[in-house]
Design an enzyme around this catalytic site. Structure first.
Site, PDB file in Angstrom:
ATOM      1  N   GLY A 188      -2.241   2.388  19.335  1.00  0.00           N
ATOM      2  CA  GLY A 188      -1.227   2.823  20.294  1.00  0.00           C
ATOM      3  C   GLY A 188      -0.247   1.715  20.620  1.00  0.00           C
ATOM      4  O   GLY A 188       0.877   1.964  21.048  1.00  0.00           O
ATOM      5  N   ASN A 189      -0.681   0.449  20.432  1.00  0.00           N
ATOM      6  CA  ASN A 189       0.217  -0.691  20.598  1.00  0.00           C
ATOM      7  C   ASN A 189       1.208  -0.802  19.449  1.00  0.00           C
ATOM      8  O   ASN A 189       2.247  -1.471  19.574  1.00  0.00           O
ATOM      9  CB  ASN A 189      -0.570  -2.013  20.639  1.00  0.00           C
ATOM     10  CG  ASN A 189      -0.933  -2.427  22.056  1.00  0.00           C
ATOM     11  OD1 ASN A 189      -2.102  -2.479  22.392  1.00  0.00           O
ATOM     12  ND2 ASN A 189       0.063  -2.704  22.876  1.00  0.00           N
ATOM     13  N   SER A 190       0.875  -0.197  18.313  1.00  0.00           N
ATOM     14  CA  SER A 190       1.699  -0.326  17.119  1.00  0.00           C
ATOM     15  C   SER A 190       3.152   0.040  17.411  1.00  0.00           C
ATOM     16  O   SER A 190       3.430   1.109  17.959  1.00  0.00           O
ATOM     17  CB  SER A 190       1.168   0.569  16.004  1.00  0.00           C
ATOM     18  OG  SER A 190      -0.052   0.083  15.509  1.00  0.00           O
ATOM     19  N   HIS A 217       4.264   3.444   9.977  1.00  0.00           N
ATOM     20  CA  HIS A 217       3.037   4.244  10.001  1.00  0.00           C
ATOM     21  C   HIS A 217       2.894   5.062  11.284  1.00  0.00           C
ATOM     22  O   HIS A 217       2.129   6.025  11.329  1.00  0.00           O
ATOM     23  CB  HIS A 217       1.804   3.364   9.766  1.00  0.00           C
ATOM     24  CG  HIS A 217       1.396   2.521  10.934  1.00  0.00           C
ATOM     25  ND1 HIS A 217       1.745   1.187  11.054  1.00  0.00           N
ATOM     26  CD2 HIS A 217       0.671   2.801  12.041  1.00  0.00           C
ATOM     27  CE1 HIS A 217       1.244   0.699  12.171  1.00  0.00           C
ATOM     28  NE2 HIS A 217       0.589   1.663  12.791  1.00  0.00           N
ATOM     29  N   LEU A 255      13.872  -7.579 -10.043  1.00  0.00           N
ATOM     30  CA  LEU A 255      13.911  -8.009 -11.434  1.00  0.00           C
ATOM     31  C   LEU A 255      13.244  -6.981 -12.329  1.00  0.00           C
ATOM     32  O   LEU A 255      13.670  -6.752 -13.454  1.00  0.00           O
ATOM     33  CB  LEU A 255      13.228  -9.374 -11.575  1.00  0.00           C
ATOM     34  CG  LEU A 255      13.267 -10.051 -12.931  1.00  0.00           C
ATOM     35  CD1 LEU A 255      14.709 -10.299 -13.381  1.00  0.00           C
ATOM     36  CD2 LEU A 255      12.492 -11.375 -12.899  1.00  0.00           C
ATOM     37  N   GLY A 256      12.172  -6.361 -11.816  1.00  0.00           N
ATOM     38  CA  GLY A 256      11.507  -5.299 -12.576  1.00  0.00           C
ATOM     39  C   GLY A 256      10.344  -5.772 -13.406  1.00  0.00           C
ATOM     40  O   GLY A 256      10.130  -5.281 -14.524  1.00  0.00           O
ATOM     41  N   VAL A 257       9.562  -6.735 -12.873  1.00  0.00           N
ATOM     42  CA  VAL A 257       8.374  -7.204 -13.579  1.00  0.00           C
ATOM     43  C   VAL A 257       7.187  -7.235 -12.621  1.00  0.00           C
ATOM     44  O   VAL A 257       7.342  -7.482 -11.426  1.00  0.00           O
ATOM     45  CB  VAL A 257       8.573  -8.621 -14.167  1.00  0.00           C
ATOM     46  CG1 VAL A 257       9.546  -8.603 -15.318  1.00  0.00           C
ATOM     47  CG2 VAL A 257       9.012  -9.615 -13.100  1.00  0.00           C
ATOM     48  N   ASP A 305       6.704  -1.887   6.843  1.00  0.00           N
ATOM     49  CA  ASP A 305       6.122  -1.070   7.908  1.00  0.00           C
ATOM     50  C   ASP A 305       7.069  -0.993   9.106  1.00  0.00           C
ATOM     51  O   ASP A 305       6.658  -1.160  10.253  1.00  0.00           O
ATOM     52  CB  ASP A 305       4.752  -1.599   8.334  1.00  0.00           C
ATOM     53  CG  ASP A 305       3.975  -0.569   9.170  1.00  0.00           C
ATOM     54  OD1 ASP A 305       4.325   0.624   9.107  1.00  0.00           O
ATOM     55  OD2 ASP A 305       3.046  -0.975   9.881  1.00  0.00           O
ATOM     56  N   ILE A 321       3.976  -9.371 -11.837  1.00  0.00           N
ATOM     57  CA  ILE A 321       3.707 -10.785 -12.110  1.00  0.00           C
ATOM     58  C   ILE A 321       2.371 -11.223 -11.540  1.00  0.00           C
ATOM     59  O   ILE A 321       1.820 -10.572 -10.641  1.00  0.00           O
ATOM     60  CB  ILE A 321       4.839 -11.675 -11.538  1.00  0.00           C
ATOM     61  CG1 ILE A 321       5.063 -11.354 -10.057  1.00  0.00           C
ATOM     62  CG2 ILE A 321       6.118 -11.495 -12.332  1.00  0.00           C
ATOM     63  CD1 ILE A 321       6.094 -12.217  -9.371  1.00  0.00           C
TER      64      ILE A 321
END
Length: 485
Positions: free
Chosen positions: A226-228, A121, A280-282, A151, A284
């Site tokens: 700013g710490n990010s 970010h 897997l493509g679900v 992130d 859940i």
């Protein structure tokens, strides 16, 4: 004669007793005055202070300031006015401007090739990146790889003689352990704060619908804007986390990405520009007691498939919405987190055995794990209202061609929720205007009449299981049927 002997004996006893008491008191006094015997050397406040100062002095040179510029489009502010916008909006739509928006953050150098770890970010959609070292040198930065899910981002600079940090082991962190944060809050360079590990394994929302950052380190070391992207260090001076987030208006609550998660992603980000994840493509969700009852399950165990992604590994083998996943490679899974962890630890393109329950029948599938694609989240628009159901706390209407077009739906079916009664069970479960109800109690819906037929069969205080479509996928929502007075 006998009396004299007894007196002599008593005198000896008295003297002996006095001597014993005197010696005992002497030992007690010596014990009290003695230095405490510690298993570890005593650490004074001065020693602790010097240790923190040493950590800061050693690692601060490798912590960098990151300034970014991203271009954002703005429109005439009068267009937000309902009257002006209504009468003159079309005429002034073209009067938009693209202006530069500045941002700032932190990062830390991990090798001599000039690779810097920071938050995604911090550099998101940045067109210009300036990296400033602690010695004042400035460089143009380039984003080599980024990942919104964790992130994380890698920025590269062309420089030599770079100071580096050492990466530690975040799994060894203990709650209560002292940690040090270094960064550039509010653009103030080289700020050092100290605190403790307040908790581990925290999950916090990202602000994007349905997405959560998981397994964060919580700390009370001061972390500010700013710490990010800056490092969180242990008392050995090793990086154990990437300072990432704060809770606005809260006191002493900050979060960091465990460095062990980051270490898994570094090679992918540098070599591929992204993080490859097993898939897997679900979609859940947890099997609650209410859901278990609706699916005729004796216990609330397993993981419910709310939706199956098109062209995914799961769809390819025949896994369907409403299946309950019980086992992966013969190991039970009883929460979405357990299933995600198990799939995440399986290599891409490797086959896995998935056992499900469908309509009371146990079925096993051999699934070849795929690579998770990048999916952009989309919001929902608010439609108009029509029909009201007192029992459920919902207003619904049939999805028409116009509504489907307005909401960007891929089909014309189901019912659209036009209102959710505040305080109702539907409200408590997070249902919203614009959600599409596809099924009620496992019955497909295409009209309000079909909806009312299902509702009229419900008993007061019973459960209504809805299959809801939102943000391009479906999931099950159990709501309590409210008693009518």
């Amino acid at each position: 004669m006998i009396k004299n002997k007894l007196l002599k004996i008593n005198k000896k006893l008295i003297v002996t007793t006095i001597l014993i008491l005197f010696l005992s008191l002497s030992l007690i006094v010596q014990t009290i005055n003695a230095e405490p015997q510690l298993d570890k050397p005593y650490l004074s406040i001065e020693d602790l202070s010097n240790s923190i100062a040493d950590i800061a002095e050693k690692n601060s040179p490798a912590v960098v300031n990151i300034d970014t510029v991203r271009m954002v489009e703005t429109q005439n502010p009068f267009l937000d006015d309902p009257i002006f916008g209504h009468f003159f909006g079309d005429q002034f739509k073209e009067y938009t401007r693209t202006i530069p928006q500045k941002g700032t953050g932190s990062g830390f150098i991990i090798n001599q090739e000039g690779y810097i770890i920071t938050n995604e970010h911090v550099v998101h959609k940045a067109e210009k990146i300036k990296v400033t070292l602690s010695d004042g040198r400035e460089f143009t930065g380039e984003v080599i790889g980024s990942d919104t899910t964790s992130d994380m981002a890698i920025v590269k600079i062309k420089a030599d003689h770079l100071p580096l940090v050492a990466l530690g082991d975040s799994d060894k962190l203990r709650v209560g352990e002292i940690v040090v944060a270094i960064g550039n809050p509010y653009g103030l360079q080289q700020t050092v704060t100290m605190g403790v590990v307040s908790a581990k394994g925290r999950s916090i929302p990202t602000g994007i619908e349905g997405r959560v950052y998981k397994d964060f380190i919580q700390t009370d070391a001061a972390i500010n804007p700013g710490n990010s992207g800056g490092p969180l260090l242990n008392t050995k001076g090793e990086v154990v986390g990437i300072n990432t987030a704060i809770i606005p208006f809260a006191q002493g609550i900050g979060f960091a990405i465990p460095i062990n998660i980051a270490k898994k992603n570094i090679d992918d980000l540098i070599n591929l520009g992204k993080v490859r994840r097993s898939w897997l493509g679900v979609y859940i969700q947890e099997v609650t007691p209410e859901i278990a009852k609706q699916f005729n399950q004796a216990e609330a165990k397993g993981v419910l498939v709310g939706d199956v992604v098109k062209n995914s590994p799961a769809e390819g083998v025949g896994i369907k919405t409403g299946d309950i996943i019980k086992k992966v490679n013969n190991e039970e899974v009883n929460s979405p987190e357990e299933l995600q962890d198990k799939i995440g630890n399986i290599e891409i393109n490797k086959e896995v055995n998935v056992e499900i329950v469908r309509n009371g029948e146990t079925i096993s599938f051999i699934v070849k794990i795929g690579e998770m694609p990048t999916v952009e989240e989309e919001g929902s628009k608010t439609p108009k209202e029509k029909v009201f159901s007192v029992q459920t706390g919902l207003k619904v209407e049939s999805v028409t061609t116009e509504i489907a077009k307005e909401l960007g739906l891929p089909w014309v079916k189901g019912l659209v929720i036009t209102e959710v009664v505040p305080g109702s069970s539907a409200d408590d479960m997070g249902l919203q205007q614009g959600d599409i109800v596809l099924e009620a109690n496992r019955t497909e819906l295409s009209s309000v009449e079909e909806w009312e037929k299902v509702i009229n069969k419900l008993e007061p205080e019973g459960t209504l299981l809805l299959l809801v479509f939102r943000n391009q996928h479906t999931y099950y929502v159990p709501i309590k049927v409210e008693k009518i007075d």
